[in-house]
Design an enzyme around this catalytic site. Sequence first.
Site, PDB file in Angstrom:
ATOM      1  NE  ARG A 104       8.336  -1.980  16.969  1.00  7.43           N
ATOM      2  CZ  ARG A 104       9.393  -1.958  17.766  1.00  7.43           C
ATOM      3  NH1 ARG A 104       9.293  -1.577  18.821  1.00  7.43           N
ATOM      4  NH2 ARG A 104      10.636  -2.454  17.280  1.00  7.43           N
ATOM      5  CB  THR A 108       7.289   7.554  14.994  1.00  6.41           C
ATOM      6  OG1 THR A 108       6.364   6.762  14.534  1.00  6.41           O
ATOM      7  CG2 THR A 108       7.393   8.731  13.900  1.00  6.41           C
ATOM      8  CG  ASP A 200      10.722  -8.456  13.518  1.00  5.90           C
ATOM      9  OD1 ASP A 200      10.557  -7.308  13.324  1.00  5.90           O
ATOM     10  OD2 ASP A 200       9.648  -9.329  13.419  1.00  5.90           O
ATOM     11  CG  ASP A 203      10.996 -10.353  10.232  1.00  8.10           C
ATOM     12  OD1 ASP A 203       9.987 -10.280   9.593  1.00  8.10           O
ATOM     13  OD2 ASP A 203      11.720  -9.281  10.542  1.00  8.10           O
TER      14      ASP A 203
HETATM   15  O1  PRP Z   1       5.669  -2.541  21.892  1.00  9.18           O
HETATM   16  P1  PRP Z   1       5.993  -1.986  20.835  1.00  9.18           P
HETATM   17  O2  PRP Z   1       7.154  -1.307  20.544  1.00  9.18           O
HETATM   18  O3  PRP Z   1       4.735  -1.456  19.985  1.00  9.18           O
HETATM   19  O4  PRP Z   1       6.368  -3.284  19.812  1.00  9.18           O
HETATM   20  C1  PRP Z   1       5.884  -4.690  19.862  1.00  9.18           C
HETATM   21  C2  PRP Z   1       5.390  -4.813  18.391  1.00  9.18           C
HETATM   22  O5  PRP Z   1       6.318  -5.176  17.585  1.00  9.18           O
HETATM   23  C3  PRP Z   1       5.928  -6.481  16.906  1.00  9.18           C
HETATM   24  O6  PRP Z   1       5.230  -6.234  15.853  1.00  9.18           O
HETATM   25  P2  PRP Z   1       5.361  -5.578  14.273  1.00  9.18           P
HETATM   26  O7  PRP Z   1       5.430  -3.997  14.359  1.00  9.18           O
HETATM   27  O8  PRP Z   1       7.175  -5.989  13.967  1.00  9.18           O
HETATM   28  O9  PRP Z   1       4.578  -6.048  13.565  1.00  9.18           O
HETATM   29  P3  PRP Z   1       4.403  -7.503  12.979  1.00  9.18           P
HETATM   30  O10 PRP Z   1       3.907  -8.279  13.818  1.00  9.18           O
HETATM   31  O11 PRP Z   1       3.656  -7.529  11.734  1.00  9.18           O
HETATM   32  O12 PRP Z   1       6.012  -8.056  12.460  1.00  9.18           O
HETATM   33  C4  PRP Z   1       5.299  -7.146  17.876  1.00  9.18           C
HETATM   34  O13 PRP Z   1       4.523  -8.290  17.505  1.00  9.18           O
HETATM   35  C5  PRP Z   1       4.356  -6.217  18.547  1.00  9.18           C
HETATM   36  O14 PRP Z   1       3.152  -5.966  18.012  1.00  9.18           O
HETATM   37  O1  URA Z   2      12.480  -6.721  20.370  1.00 14.22           O
HETATM   38  C1  URA Z   2      11.353  -6.824  19.670  1.00 14.22           C
HETATM   39  C2  URA Z   2      10.480  -5.631  19.868  1.00 14.22           C
HETATM   40  C3  URA Z   2       9.431  -5.366  19.032  1.00 14.22           C
HETATM   41  N1  URA Z   2       9.174  -6.555  18.216  1.00 14.22           N
HETATM   42  C4  URA Z   2       9.893  -7.472  18.178  1.00 14.22           C
HETATM   43  O2  URA Z   2       9.582  -8.356  17.216  1.00 14.22           O
HETATM   44  N2  URA Z   2      10.779  -7.600  18.831  1.00 14.22           N
HETATM   45 MG    MG Z   3       7.571  -7.344  13.472  1.00 15.99          MG
END
Ligand code: PRP
Ligand code: URA
Ligand code: MG
Length: 209
Positions: A104, A108, A200, A203
Amino acid sequence: MSNVHLVDHPLVQHKLTLMRRKDASTNSFRRLLNEISMLMAYEVTRDMAMQDIEVETPLETTTGKVIDGKKLVFVSILRAGTGILDGMLSVVPGARVGHIGLYRDPKTLTAVEYYFKMPSEMESRDIVVVDPMLATGNSAVAAVDRLKELNPKSIKFVCLLTCPEGVKTMQDNHPDVPIYTAAIDRELNSHGYILPGLGDAGDRIFGTK
Ligand SMILES: O=P(O)(O)OC[C@H]1O[C@H](OP(=O)(O)OP(=O)(O)O)[C@H](O)[C@@H]1O
Ligand SMILES: O=c1cc[nH]c(=O)[nH]1
Ligand SMILES: [Mg+2]
């Protein structure tokens, strides 16, 4: 909310509550996600196609039912999807696996693709997309947009947690894709995090940050 399957089994709810605790260790967070994913796999595969095969018991020949795991593809949205994928594969070891890398954009909140690798012959496969969090819904919608280009037989989406905003975005864009979730939380905050949520997911699974 149509096409949303809330997996409210006590085992799932118990483990989810333990995962939400801010002092849950990386090790226990990952283990609990793995366990919940096995239970979610049970729900999402409930209507899987089966075929009859002949089987010889020690006493006689009979007909038994088997699933063709190879027709099923788990598509993990990197990186947090890996946390669900492992548990699902331990229950359906014959499944194929695809990966889609999305992150993400922190400003944005749109999804940015950086990787896409699927098995061949996707038009004959049933897809289960896995990602622990359905927040704004932008990542899930982007993943399903890409997968629909491959004309799969069906697509389902499994997450651990979502919120009304995420469900609405998915249903507005992909009303044909059922959502399986362990909880629908209250709301999103201004940074796109689910409240009360669990923080998160990526993380917490990988011990980053
Ligand atoms: O519905 P959304 O608002 O799109 O958010 C959800 C996304 O956010 C997180 O990923 P992140 O972008 O943190 O990536 P990561 O898994 O690499 O930490 C999660 O694992 C989803 O893929
Ligand atoms: O709460 C949230 C939203 C997006 N991605 C995450 O990992 N946690
Ligand atoms: Mg993430």
